[in-house]
Design a protein around this motif. Structure first.
Motif, PDB file in Angstrom:
ATOM      1  N   GLU A  50       0.830  -1.195   0.158  1.00  0.00           N
ATOM      2  CA  GLU A  50      -0.064  -0.073  -0.030  1.00  0.00           C
ATOM      3  C   GLU A  50       0.767   1.216  -0.065  1.00  0.00           C
ATOM      4  N   SER A  51       1.835   1.318   0.795  1.00  0.00           N
ATOM      5  CA  SER A  51       2.871   2.378   0.833  1.00  0.00           C
ATOM      6  C   SER A  51       3.383   2.419  -0.390  1.00  0.00           C
ATOM      7  N   VAL A  52       4.123   1.562  -1.162  1.00  0.00           N
ATOM      8  CA  VAL A  52       4.629   1.638  -2.490  1.00  0.00           C
ATOM      9  C   VAL A  52       3.519   2.503  -3.458  1.00  0.00           C
ATOM     10  N   ASN A  53       2.363   1.815  -3.523  1.00  0.00           N
ATOM     11  CA  ASN A  53       1.545   2.557  -4.466  1.00  0.00           C
ATOM     12  C   ASN A  53       1.208   3.904  -3.850  1.00  0.00           C
ATOM     13  N   LEU A 100       3.398   6.115  -2.756  1.00  0.00           N
ATOM     14  CA  LEU A 100       4.715   6.748  -3.109  1.00  0.00           C
ATOM     15  C   LEU A 100       4.667   7.078  -4.673  1.00  0.00           C
ATOM     16  N   GLY A 101       3.849   6.255  -5.631  1.00  0.00           N
ATOM     17  CA  GLY A 101       3.693   6.537  -6.997  1.00  0.00           C
ATOM     18  C   GLY A 101       4.429   5.297  -7.618  1.00  0.00           C
ATOM     19  N   GLY A 102       4.737   4.286  -6.890  1.00  0.00           N
ATOM     20  CA  GLY A 102       5.542   3.032  -7.119  1.00  0.00           C
ATOM     21  C   GLY A 102       4.666   1.895  -7.619  1.00  0.00           C
ATOM     22  N   SER A 103       5.102   0.739  -7.886  1.00  0.00           N
ATOM     23  CA  SER A 103       4.230  -0.528  -8.379  1.00  0.00           C
ATOM     24  C   SER A 103       5.080  -1.715  -7.906  1.00  0.00           C
ATOM     25  N   PHE A 145       9.588  -8.436  -2.927  1.00  0.00           N
ATOM     26  CA  PHE A 145       8.754  -8.020  -4.244  1.00  0.00           C
ATOM     27  C   PHE A 145       9.995  -7.355  -5.181  1.00  0.00           C
ATOM     28  N   THR A 146       9.635  -7.178  -6.120  1.00  0.00           N
ATOM     29  CA  THR A 146      10.140  -6.437  -7.114  1.00  0.00           C
ATOM     30  C   THR A 146       9.291  -5.193  -7.211  1.00  0.00           C
ATOM     31  N   VAL A 147       9.811  -4.055  -7.085  1.00  0.00           N
ATOM     32  CA  VAL A 147       9.214  -2.796  -6.799  1.00  0.00           C
ATOM     33  C   VAL A 147      10.015  -1.685  -8.047  1.00  0.00           C
ATOM     34  N   LYS A 148       8.924  -1.234  -8.609  1.00  0.00           N
ATOM     35  CA  LYS A 148       9.290  -0.347  -9.643  1.00  0.00           C
ATOM     36  C   LYS A 148       8.945   1.236  -9.117  1.00  0.00           C
ATOM     37  N   LEU A 149       9.962   2.054  -9.206  1.00  0.00           N
ATOM     38  CA  LEU A 149       9.718   3.479  -8.768  1.00  0.00           C
ATOM     39  C   LEU A 149       9.973   4.588  -9.908  1.00  0.00           C
ATOM     40  N   PRO A 150       9.520   5.556  -9.876  1.00  0.00           N
ATOM     41  CA  PRO A 150       9.658   6.502 -10.776  1.00  0.00           C
ATOM     42  C   PRO A 150      11.068   7.061 -10.311  1.00  0.00           C
TER      43      PRO A 150
END
Length: 73
Positions: free
Chosen positions: A21-24, A26-29, A40-45
């Motif tokens: 939820e926090s990743v989402n 912040l604008g990530g996925s 997890f594999t996290v994608k961040l701008p």
């Protein structure tokens, strides 16, 4: 917009749903959720540095490393 990808593993005591939820927020996925480990594999701008996430969840994150290709000889 360009993204960076990171592999994040959480400590056993961490709540993975709260982290996702926090990743989402912040604008990530989350692009992949591992089954054998709490990770997890996290994608961040690129405009959002990984430190924003690690500072918020420092008590829950075990490791963070930039996702990259691995080559064998």
């Amino acid at each position: 917009m360009s993204e960076k990808s990171f592999i994040v593993t959480l400590k056993e005591s961490a709540d993975p749903e709260k982290f996702k939820e926090s990743v989402n927020k912040l604008g990530g996925s989350i692009s992949h959720e591992f089954n054998l480990i709490k990770g997890f594999t996290v994608k961040l701008p690129e405009s959002l540095h990984i430190d924003s996430l690690t500072k918020k969840h420092e008590s829950e994150i075990a490791t963070v490393e930039e996702d990259s290709k691995v080559h064998t000889q």
